[in-house]
Design an enzyme around this catalytic site. Structure first.
Site, PDB file in Angstrom:
ATOM      1  N   ASP A  15       0.844  -1.206   0.000  1.00 41.21           N
ATOM      2  CA  ASP A  15       0.000   0.000   0.000  1.00 41.21           C
ATOM      3  C   ASP A  15       0.876   1.252   0.000  1.00 41.21           C
ATOM      4  OD1 ASP A  15      -2.221   1.691   0.269  1.00 41.21           O
ATOM      5  OD2 ASP A  15      -3.198   0.405   1.724  1.00 41.21           O
ATOM      6  N   HIS A 205      -7.842  -2.205   8.664  1.00 41.72           N
ATOM      7  CA  HIS A 205      -6.901  -1.531   7.752  1.00 41.72           C
ATOM      8  C   HIS A 205      -7.361  -0.074   7.694  1.00 41.72           C
ATOM      9  CE1 HIS A 205      -4.506  -1.498   3.830  1.00 41.72           C
ATOM     10  NE2 HIS A 205      -5.289  -0.451   3.648  1.00 41.72           N
ATOM     11  N   CYS A 238      -4.488   4.437  -2.118  1.00 36.51           N
ATOM     12  CA  CYS A 238      -4.925   3.688  -3.301  1.00 36.51           C
ATOM     13  C   CYS A 238      -4.990   4.635  -4.491  1.00 36.51           C
ATOM     14  CB  CYS A 238      -6.289   3.052  -3.041  1.00 36.51           C
ATOM     15  SG  CYS A 238      -6.968   2.251  -4.502  1.00 36.51           S
ATOM     16  N   ASN A 247      -1.594   5.342   5.282  1.00 37.20           N
ATOM     17  CA  ASN A 247      -2.168   4.425   6.271  1.00 37.20           C
ATOM     18  C   ASN A 247      -1.786   4.868   7.678  1.00 37.20           C
ATOM     19  OD1 ASN A 247      -1.890   2.783   3.707  1.00 37.20           O
ATOM     20  ND2 ASN A 247      -2.916   1.292   4.994  1.00 37.20           N
TER      21      ASN A 247
HETATM   22  P1  HMG Z   1      -8.539  -5.003 -16.984  1.00 39.40           P
HETATM   23  O1  HMG Z   1      -7.954  -4.029 -17.951  1.00 39.40           O
HETATM   24  O2  HMG Z   1     -10.023  -5.074 -16.881  1.00 39.40           O
HETATM   25  O3  HMG Z   1      -8.003  -6.485 -17.170  1.00 39.40           O
HETATM   26  O4  HMG Z   1      -7.907  -4.688 -15.563  1.00 39.40           O
HETATM   27  P2  HMG Z   1      -7.844  -7.418 -18.382  1.00 39.40           P
HETATM   28  O5  HMG Z   1      -8.151  -8.780 -17.884  1.00 39.40           O
HETATM   29  O6  HMG Z   1      -8.580  -6.876 -19.583  1.00 39.40           O
HETATM   30  O7  HMG Z   1      -6.281  -7.354 -18.667  1.00 39.40           O
HETATM   31  C1  HMG Z   1      -5.620  -6.171 -19.104  1.00 39.40           C
HETATM   32  C2  HMG Z   1      -4.118  -6.442 -19.146  1.00 39.40           C
HETATM   33  O8  HMG Z   1      -3.652  -6.663 -17.810  1.00 39.40           O
HETATM   34  C3  HMG Z   1      -3.755  -7.704 -19.925  1.00 39.40           C
HETATM   35  O9  HMG Z   1      -2.460  -7.489 -20.425  1.00 39.40           O
HETATM   36  C4  HMG Z   1      -3.686  -8.758 -18.847  1.00 39.40           C
HETATM   37  O10 HMG Z   1      -2.860  -9.850 -19.179  1.00 39.40           O
HETATM   38  C5  HMG Z   1      -3.086  -7.978 -17.693  1.00 39.40           C
HETATM   39  P3  HMG Z   1      -2.223  -7.028 -21.962  1.00 39.40           P
HETATM   40  O11 HMG Z   1      -2.849  -8.102 -22.784  1.00 39.40           O
HETATM   41  O12 HMG Z   1      -2.931  -5.697 -22.092  1.00 39.40           O
HETATM   42  O13 HMG Z   1      -0.736  -6.925 -22.043  1.00 39.40           O
HETATM   43  N1  HMG Z   1      -3.457  -8.499 -16.381  1.00 39.40           N
HETATM   44  C6  HMG Z   1      -2.582  -8.682 -15.387  1.00 39.40           C
HETATM   45  N2  HMG Z   1      -1.252  -8.503 -15.310  1.00 39.40           N
HETATM   46  C7  HMG Z   1      -0.661  -8.789 -14.122  1.00 39.40           C
HETATM   47  N3  HMG Z   1      -1.341  -9.227 -13.028  1.00 39.40           N
HETATM   48  C8  HMG Z   1      -2.659  -9.410 -13.094  1.00 39.40           C
HETATM   49  C9  HMG Z   1      -3.334  -9.136 -14.300  1.00 39.40           C
HETATM   50  N4  HMG Z   1      -4.621  -9.213 -14.678  1.00 39.40           N
HETATM   51  C10 HMG Z   1      -4.684  -8.815 -15.953  1.00 39.40           C
HETATM   52  N5  HMG Z   1      -3.317  -9.827 -12.008  1.00 39.40           N
HETATM   53  C11 HMG Z   1      -7.136  -5.493 -13.437  1.00 39.40           C
HETATM   54  C12 HMG Z   1      -8.264  -5.455 -14.447  1.00 39.40           C
HETATM   55  C13 HMG Z   1      -7.660  -6.097 -12.179  1.00 39.40           C
HETATM   56  C14 HMG Z   1      -5.989  -6.298 -13.995  1.00 39.40           C
HETATM   57  C15 HMG Z   1      -6.635  -4.036 -13.208  1.00 39.40           C
HETATM   58  O14 HMG Z   1      -7.743  -3.217 -12.997  1.00 39.40           O
HETATM   59  C16 HMG Z   1      -5.720  -3.954 -12.042  1.00 39.40           C
HETATM   60  O15 HMG Z   1      -4.602  -4.460 -12.070  1.00 39.40           O
HETATM   61  N6  HMG Z   1      -6.142  -3.280 -10.954  1.00 39.40           N
HETATM   62  C17 HMG Z   1      -5.308  -3.186  -9.796  1.00 39.40           C
HETATM   63  C18 HMG Z   1      -5.889  -2.210  -8.889  1.00 39.40           C
HETATM   64  C19 HMG Z   1      -4.967  -1.985  -7.712  1.00 39.40           C
HETATM   65  O16 HMG Z   1      -3.873  -2.489  -7.630  1.00 39.40           O
HETATM   66  N7  HMG Z   1      -5.456  -1.146  -6.775  1.00 39.40           N
HETATM   67  C20 HMG Z   1      -4.714  -0.863  -5.602  1.00 39.40           C
HETATM   68  C21 HMG Z   1      -4.751  -1.978  -4.640  1.00 39.40           C
HETATM   69  S1  HMG Z   1      -6.273  -2.068  -3.742  1.00 39.40           S
HETATM   70  C22 HMG Z   1      -6.028  -0.987  -2.411  1.00 39.40           C
HETATM   71  O17 HMG Z   1      -5.062  -0.276  -2.363  1.00 39.40           O
HETATM   72  C23 HMG Z   1      -7.014  -1.024  -1.280  1.00 39.40           C
HETATM   73  C24 HMG Z   1      -6.442  -1.744  -0.045  1.00 39.40           C
HETATM   74  O18 HMG Z   1      -5.287  -1.082   0.441  1.00 39.40           O
HETATM   75  C25 HMG Z   1      -7.483  -1.786   1.064  1.00 39.40           C
HETATM   76  C26 HMG Z   1      -8.115  -0.428   1.323  1.00 39.40           C
HETATM   77  O19 HMG Z   1      -7.427   0.516   1.727  1.00 39.40           O
HETATM   78  O20 HMG Z   1      -9.334  -0.355   1.107  1.00 39.40           O
HETATM   79  C27 HMG Z   1      -6.077  -3.185  -0.340  1.00 39.40           C
HETATM   80 MG    MG Z   2      -5.254   0.623   1.705  1.00 39.64          MG
END
Ligand code: HMG
Ligand code: MG
Length: 300
Positions: A15, A205, A238, A247
């Site tokens: 994070d 969290h 985020c 955090n």
């Molecule tokens: P999308 O564009 O809908 O996915 O994104 P897709 O399935 O169409 O794939 C797009 C491209 O991403 C493709 O590659 C996939 O292979 C690749 P391309 O063909 O374009 O070269 N891909 C991946 N690569 C690596 N790892 C993967 C993956 N999945 C697909 N897992 C997706 C959907 C979920 C991938 C995207 O929206 C994403 O990565 N989101 C991440 C969001 C994120 O990291 N947010 C921050 C974390 S959450 C947070 O901080 C909250 C938390 O702290 C708790 C809180 O505070 O509430 C946890």
């Molecule tokens: Mg968080």
């Protein structure tokens, strides 16, 4: 669980670094994680198997997890979908966290899926983890307030918790993504959660946007919660949730816990040095509210 032990899970390497302008190499992230472990931090969220296009700073997750896979500590990795799950499993992850949000819009902004779909996918990943001998845990993001849809109902959080536990989640992490909760809300939600679910499978969290992080942690402690996410130096945020500042700082949580007579297993001096290291690698002066006081105490 020992009621006098507060389990701290440092989410700084994930994070804390996902939203930085500076790119921190996987090698340096491993160094930061090792320093946290050397300071006695029992759990660390080490990486995030997300699209490098969506979150470039988290690239190299596989290298980090495989480098640390023999560590006895509770090291977890965030996975948003099946692709991320498979990458984490192959790298040797022993704990994975899915990240469904409580509102439709937050899910779409974060994972590009709607609420029903991400909840179903998260449940599927919880079942797979159970079958694969991996500990599956689930965030409930924006559990208090969503930056797009406003206040979140407790009913929604209860529904998500129940559904994810039924699917095999072993821990539910209630997340105040944008740091909007106050201690009264935390008490009210955790009173309700602990009336229905075992408090030992609940964690928190808290983000510290409105300086409520410590007060919220105290409210959760009073409700019997003993597992807390926090981030070294107060790093965090985020990229897809406007207003999500840092955090709750690990230093602050640990110092409060120790002052209240709880044990954490964490050495405050080593933790402070780790906080300085985290600041050096991103080129910023960071540190929780306790940092100045802790530094003064240690200089005497
Ligand atoms: P999308 O564009 O809908 O996915 O994104 P897709 O399935 O169409 O794939 C797009 C491209 O991403 C493709 O590659 C996939 O292979 C690749 P391309 O063909 O374009 O070269 N891909 C991946 N690569 C690596 N790892 C993967 C993956 N999945 C697909 N897992 C997706 C959907 C979920 C991938 C995207 O929206 C994403 O990565 N989101 C991440 C969001 C994120 O990291 N947010 C921050 C974390 S959450 C947070 O901080 C909250 C938390 O702290 C708790 C809180 O505070 O509430 C946890
Ligand atoms: Mg968080």
């Amino acid at each position: 669980m020992d009621d006098n032990f507060i389990f701290v899970n440092d989410v700084g390497p994930r994070d804390g670094l996902q939203n930085q302008t500076i790119d921190v190499s996987p090698e340096t992230r491993v160094k930061l994680i090792e320093k946290l472990l050397d300071a006695g931090v029992p759990g660390v969220e080490v990486a995030s198997f997300v699209s490098p296009k969506a979150v470039p700073r988290m690239a190299g997750a596989g290298d980090i997890v495989s480098e640390l896979k023999d560590s006895p500590a509770a090291l977890s990795a965030l996975v948003p979908n099946l692709k991320g799950y498979e990458m984490a499993r192959v790298s040797g992850a022993k704990i994975i966290s899915v990240v469904p949000s409580a509102t439709e819009t937050m899910n779409r902004k974060n994972i590009n899926m709607g609420y029903e779909d991400i909840l179903a996918l998260s449940c599927d990943l919880m079942r797979r983890a159970k079958d694969d001998g991996i500990k599956g845990q689930a965030y409930v993001s924006v559990a208090f307030e969503c930056p797009f849809e406003g206040q979140v109902s407790q009913d929604r959080v209860m529904e998500m918790t129940e559904t994810l536990l039924e699917a095999g989640a072993q821990e539910i992490i209630i997340a105040d993504t944008i740091g909007a909760a106050n201690p009264a809300q935390v008490k009210s939600l955790f009173d309700r959660l602990t009336a229905s679910f075992d408090k030992e499978i609940l964690a928190t969290h808290f983000h510290d946007t409105r300086a409520m992080g410590l007060a919220n942690a105290y409210a959760a402690i009073e409700c019997g919660i003993r597992k807390f996410d926090a981030s070294i130096g107060g790093l965090g945020g985020c990229p897809f949730a406007p207003g999500a500042a840092g955090n709750l700082a690990t230093e602050d949580l640990v110092s409060m816990a120790h002052q209240m007579g709880f044990e954490t297993g964490i050495d405050e001096k080593a933790l402070l040095e780790t906080s300085h290291f985290a600041g050096e690698i991103i080129g910023q002066q960071i540190g929780g509210r306790m940092a100045g006081w802790m530094t003064y105490q240690m200089s005497k």
